[in-house]
Scaffold this active site. Structure first.
Site, PDB file in Angstrom:
ATOM      1  N   GLN A  14      -6.466   1.418   1.568  1.00 52.12           N
ATOM      2  CA  GLN A  14      -5.662   0.311   1.044  1.00 52.12           C
ATOM      3  C   GLN A  14      -6.481  -0.993   1.064  1.00 52.12           C
ATOM      4  O   GLN A  14      -6.026  -2.033   1.519  1.00 52.12           O
ATOM      5  CB  GLN A  14      -4.382   0.152   1.862  1.00 52.12           C
ATOM      6  CG  GLN A  14      -3.323   1.191   1.579  1.00 52.12           C
ATOM      7  CD  GLN A  14      -2.659   0.995   0.227  1.00 52.12           C
ATOM      8  OE1 GLN A  14      -2.628  -0.099  -0.313  1.00 52.12           O
ATOM      9  NE2 GLN A  14      -2.110   2.067  -0.328  1.00 52.12           N
ATOM     10  N   SER A  15      -7.683  -0.945   0.540  1.00 50.93           N
ATOM     11  CA  SER A  15      -8.618  -2.059   0.660  1.00 50.93           C
ATOM     12  C   SER A  15      -8.222  -3.270  -0.190  1.00 50.93           C
ATOM     13  O   SER A  15      -8.176  -3.191  -1.415  1.00 50.93           O
ATOM     14  CB  SER A  15     -10.020  -1.607   0.254  1.00 50.93           C
ATOM     15  OG  SER A  15     -10.901  -2.698   0.175  1.00 50.93           O
TER      16      SER A  15
END
Length: 338
Positions: A75-76
């Site tokens: 979930q960068s």
């Protein structure tokens, strides 16, 4: 420091605001808390990586790149903002995603993963935990170069000396705001992850001789390892922009007690912090970075690390789109507390 000498793209107009956190300060009984809203920076959804990308994308364009490659976790936020910057610049973008928590990657996940596809990511490579991410990006770059592309690699979090220049510029912006608002801050607190934000602030405050301390709340690595990383990167960034004096090692301070079981893995303190700031101040934090950083700030206040008379500024580095990948966690917490 003459930062105007460095090529820069601008993704945000003006300065991000500083706001008092009066209700949270009252609840905790002091110190006086303030927040700098870098979650309101430009690009898709805002966040600290936008400041780094202003310098990194300018360097990519100067080198004739037609695409960028970067990396991050499932979930960068960094990947989201790098992709958004590439879209604005008319460049392609390939993401290398590290599944740091085994089994956590889902191609149909919400949050930032959804936004990758919404913005038309040109390619994604998913790799297992503890992969050498620079090597993985170089392998992608070599493959794409053979196809005639001109790739530019941006390190994880945008955290090299070029990217950290964005937070040297932020330190300058912050000092100007504090002067204009007649606000004397005793300490700045921020999340400490890949390191560019924390290191840039340390280098910037040292270079201007403002002597504002920076406290980093680790989100992944142990204290000694993280402090070594921040000190090295701050020194490299300071050297790049022409700071003549050596940064004292004691200027780098990190706390690792709030990481919990690991990167991106929830803690009860993080859940409490996200809930408190949302319900008292109407501000959204994220579960991975700012939620744990705020949990660290709250924990340090409760331990007496900060005095009631001090003024402490929390740097909001953004990341709220990742909340939508953690909805089950928060619904379960609310159910337990009804």
């Amino acid at each position: 420091m003459n930062l105007a000498q460095f090529p820069r793209r601008r993704y945000t107009t003006g300065s991000t605001p500083i706001q008092p956190l009066n209700r949270l300060s009252d609840l905790l009984g002091g110190p006086s808390l303030y927040i700098k809203r870098d979650d309101m920076l430009g690009l898709a959804g805002g966040g600290n990586k936008a400041r780094k990308l202003e310098f990194l994308m300018a360097d990519a364009i100067a080198q004739g790149a037609d695409m960028v490659i970067t990396c991050g976790a499932v979930q960068s936020n960094h990947c989201r903002l790098t992709l958004a910057a590439a879209v604005q610049e008319g460049l392609q973008c390939h993401l290398v995603i590290e599944e740091r928590v085994p089994g956590s990657y889902r191609p149909d996940a919400s949050g930032n993963n959804f936004l990758f596809h919404l913005m038309g990511v040109d390619g994604m490579t998913v790799v297992p935990p503890d992969t050498n991410m620079m090597l993985a990006m170089q392998e992608v770059a070599e493959r794409l170069s053979r196809q005639g592309r001109r790739p530019y690699i941006i390190p994880g979090g945008g955290s090299n000396a070029i990217g950290a220049t964005g937070y040297i510029a932020c330190a300058d912006e912050l000092e100007s705001q504090l002067f204009d608002e007649a606000l004397n801050i005793d300490t700045v607190v921020c999340a400490s992850g890949s390191g560019g934000t924390h290191a840039g602030l340390v280098a910037g405050f040292h270079g201007s001789n403002s002597r504002i301390p920076v406290v980093g709340i680790n989100v992944r690595f142990p204290k000694e390892q993280q402090e070594d990383t921040i000190y090295r990167l701050a020194s490299e960034a300071a050297d790049r922009v022409g700071v003549l004096s050596v940064i004292p090692r004691e200027n780098v301070v990190c706390f690792d007690e709030y990481v919990g079981p690991g990167y991106s893995l929830p803690t009860s303190e993080m859940v409490e912090a996200v809930n408190l700031v949302a319900r008292l101040e109407g501000i959204l934090l994220d579960p991975v970075y700012t939620g744990k950083a705020m949990a660290g700030l709250i924990g340090l206040i409760r331990q007496g690390y900060f005095t009631k008379s001090q003024r402490v500024l929390f740097l909001h580095t953004g990341g709220w789109p990742a909340l939508f990948a953690y909805t089950d966690l928060f619904y379960a917490d609310w159910a337990r507390n009804q």
